[in-house]
Design an enzyme around this catalytic site. Structure first.
Site: not given
Length: 312
Positions: A19, A147, A217, A256, A258, A272, A274, A278
């Site tokens: 990433e 990602s 992205y 964050r 999901d 998951e 994070n 981002g």
């Protein structure tokens, strides 16, 4: 704190993970935001500089804008602990656990938090067996990657071999996961302990339901709905679930999570979390913060103010 009290700040970006490109985008945004607020901030790429330089060059704290392995998995956090330089985001253990999707799911399950059924696999034949057990569609992905890199949505048994090979190329640890059909949402958390709070939920509507690396992205085809437009009470329930998931892993600063909401039952399932989300122009934490009245620049300063060490 005033921006002068932060001292010399390193924005860690780039790194050696898959990433890297996105991390450079995140870090550049954070760097410009902090500088616009008067912070003495400088770019620092651990792939190009030895971590000990941070101490020698007098950096007082770090904003971690690294994504994936060697930045989000506890390794950089551990180095900063040894250097005694406070950093943003969760500590060593929380970062390492959250990067490992299998370990995260085991802990959440032990705490009674819903997450899709899964199997760890070590071969293409294991993957086919998992497909028989979990049903179609099934998600195959690396355990320690982000990602959606290396991820495949498997629709038939003859796709299992290629899906396993793609995931294993990124990480020798591969998992298969039950696919939950329904609304895809994400929810950031800011803060630590009892002061942590869940931010507005974002509902993600990707082209043909394919929220992959490209659609995350590099295109403008994905819709991000905030307010999320979920039925009454669902947003609050998801925020409560995500906050519990955050605290269960002993996260701090920000993260964050999901979530997928089963279309038939409306039950939310944690996918998951994070721990270094981002911060690009397409990123979700700034989007959610903006809906809560927090600008990108103020968000960056607020996160920097939470920089700490595990035992500080």
């Amino acid at each position: 704190m005033t921006t002068m009290e932060f001292g010399k700040v390193a924005v860690l970006m780039g790194g050696r993970s898959a990433e890297r490109e996105v991390s450079l985008m995140s870090g550049t945004g954070v760097l410009k935001a902090l500088q616009s607020k008067g912070v003495d901030a400088h770019a620092f790429d651990p792939a190009e500089h030895e971590m000990g330089e941070l101490k020698r060059e007098g950096f007082a704290r770090c904003f971690i804008a690294l994504h994936g392995r060697f930045g989000e998995d506890g390794t950089v956090q551990g180095a900063l602990e040894l250097l005694g330089i406070p950093y943003t985001g969760p500590g060593v253990m929380a970062s390492a656990v959250a990067m490992d999707k299998l370990m995260t799911k085991r802990i959440w399950l032990a705490e009674g938090l819903a997450t899709p059924a899964w199997r760890q696999v070590r071969s293409a034949s294991d993957t086919r067996a998992a497909f028989e057990a979990l049903g179609s569609p099934m998600i195959v992905k690396p355990v320690r990657e982000g990602s959606t890199i290396g991820l495949t949505k498997v629709m038939s048994a003859d796709q299992c071999e290629a899906a396993y090979a793609l995931a294993a190329k990124q990480d020798p640890m591969v998992m298969c996961e039950q696919f939950i059909a329904g609304d895809e949402v994400t929810c950031p958390v800011l803060g630590t302990g009892e002061s942590a709070r869940a931010m507005p939920v974002i509902r993600i509507v990707a082209p043909e339901g394919n929220y992959d690396y490209q659609n995350k992205y590099f295109t403008d085809d994905t819709q991000y709905l905030v307010p999320c437009g979920l039925p009454e009470g669902e947003e609050a329930a998801i925020q409560a679930l995500v906050l519990k998931a955050f605290r269960t892993l002993d996260c701090r600063g920000w993260a964050r999570a999901d979530v997928m909401i089963d279309a038939a039952t409306r039950k939310p399932y944690l996918l998951e979390i994070n721990t270094s989300p981002g911060m690009t122009g397409h990123s979700l934490v700034p989007m959610s913060a903006r809906a809560a009245g927090i600008s990108y620049e103020d968000l960056c300063v607020q996160l920097l103010a939470t920089a700490s060490l595990d035992n500080a």
